[in-house]
Scaffold this active site. Sequence first.
Site, PDB file in Angstrom:
ATOM      1  N   CYS A  27       0.826  -1.211   0.000  1.00  0.00           N
ATOM      2  CA  CYS A  27       0.000   0.000   0.000  1.00  0.00           C
ATOM      3  C   CYS A  27       0.866   1.269   0.000  1.00  0.00           C
ATOM      4  O   CYS A  27       1.503   1.585  -0.990  1.00  0.00           O
ATOM      5  CB  CYS A  27      -0.980  -0.048   1.172  1.00  0.00           C
ATOM      6  SG  CYS A  27      -2.320   1.155   1.020  1.00  0.00           S
ATOM      7  N   HIS A  29      -4.021  -5.065   0.420  1.00  0.00           N
ATOM      8  CA  HIS A  29      -3.541  -5.552   1.723  1.00  0.00           C
ATOM      9  C   HIS A  29      -3.685  -7.074   1.822  1.00  0.00           C
ATOM     10  O   HIS A  29      -4.633  -7.577   2.445  1.00  0.00           O
ATOM     11  CB  HIS A  29      -4.328  -4.873   2.853  1.00  0.00           C
ATOM     12  CG  HIS A  29      -3.949  -3.447   3.059  1.00  0.00           C
ATOM     13  ND1 HIS A  29      -2.916  -3.059   3.872  1.00  0.00           N
ATOM     14  CD2 HIS A  29      -4.445  -2.315   2.509  1.00  0.00           C
ATOM     15  CE1 HIS A  29      -2.793  -1.741   3.839  1.00  0.00           C
ATOM     16  NE2 HIS A  29      -3.717  -1.266   3.017  1.00  0.00           N
ATOM     17  N   GLU A  48      -2.202  -9.057   3.685  1.00  0.00           N
ATOM     18  CA  GLU A  48      -2.107  -9.544   5.079  1.00  0.00           C
ATOM     19  C   GLU A  48      -3.482  -9.692   5.726  1.00  0.00           C
ATOM     20  O   GLU A  48      -3.623 -10.357   6.751  1.00  0.00           O
ATOM     21  CB  GLU A  48      -1.202  -8.605   5.897  1.00  0.00           C
ATOM     22  CG  GLU A  48      -1.808  -7.285   6.349  1.00  0.00           C
ATOM     23  CD  GLU A  48      -1.823  -6.191   5.281  1.00  0.00           C
ATOM     24  OE1 GLU A  48      -1.531  -6.483   4.096  1.00  0.00           O
ATOM     25  OE2 GLU A  48      -2.142  -5.033   5.635  1.00  0.00           O
TER      26      GLU A  48
END
Length: 249
Positions: free
Chosen positions: A114, A221, A223
């Site tokens: 990001c 993202h 994660e």
Amino acid sequence: MEAVIGISGNEMTIHRDGDATAFEINYSPRYFSQVISENQGVPIIIPITDIDYVNQYVSMIDGLLLAGGQDISPQFYGEEPRQNIGLTSLERDNFEIALLQEAIRQNKAILAVCRGMQLVNIVFGGNLYQDLSENPQVTLQHVQKSSPHNPTHSIEINPTSKLYQIVGQPDNNRIQVNSYHHQMIHQLGRELIATAYSMDQVIEAVESQNDQHDIIGVQWHPELLKNYPHSGSNLFSNLIERAKKVKLA
Ligand code: MN
């Protein structure tokens, strides 16, 4: 010995209920340290501190993970802040740019998420749209209102890219990702290639063209998308594999 992954930290001031004292804290979202340790990497969080320590920090790690967060101060790409820019942190920018430059110099494995991807772009001489509204081509919702743990928009990945191999050679070259960014890459930095685009032509991933550098950046993202194995969760095991090569080199 396992590979050590340095996660660039963030800073925040918190106010506890009923307590007038403001606490300035160093932090990193837990998802990153969790996903690194789940993939047999050793996470360490690097606090925003004296730039003179950057060389030592980078010497301790095999891979660098640049996390998300504030907007990057536009002075680093030669612009004044326009109306729709968000919160910036000059301390973080200065420290993280030095950290990234040192990690590039020491040929570490780099994954930039990001803001991290945008920082990579700026370090290589590129710039940003300060807000998505500055680009009339953008029509999709890139600051998603849905749960961050669900993918919302699709991206098309260049089949010749490293990213394409990492995410597992997707059908029709497309995967679904989440989206939490109100800025985007405008001019791409030298030595970088854009490897994925959203359907409204936002650059959603980059990698280094020059094989001397080992950099992958993503605008979304991964994660947060553990339950979606085809949305880039392999980027973390891949970072650790790349970091192991650094360790053995
Ligand atoms: Mn997006």
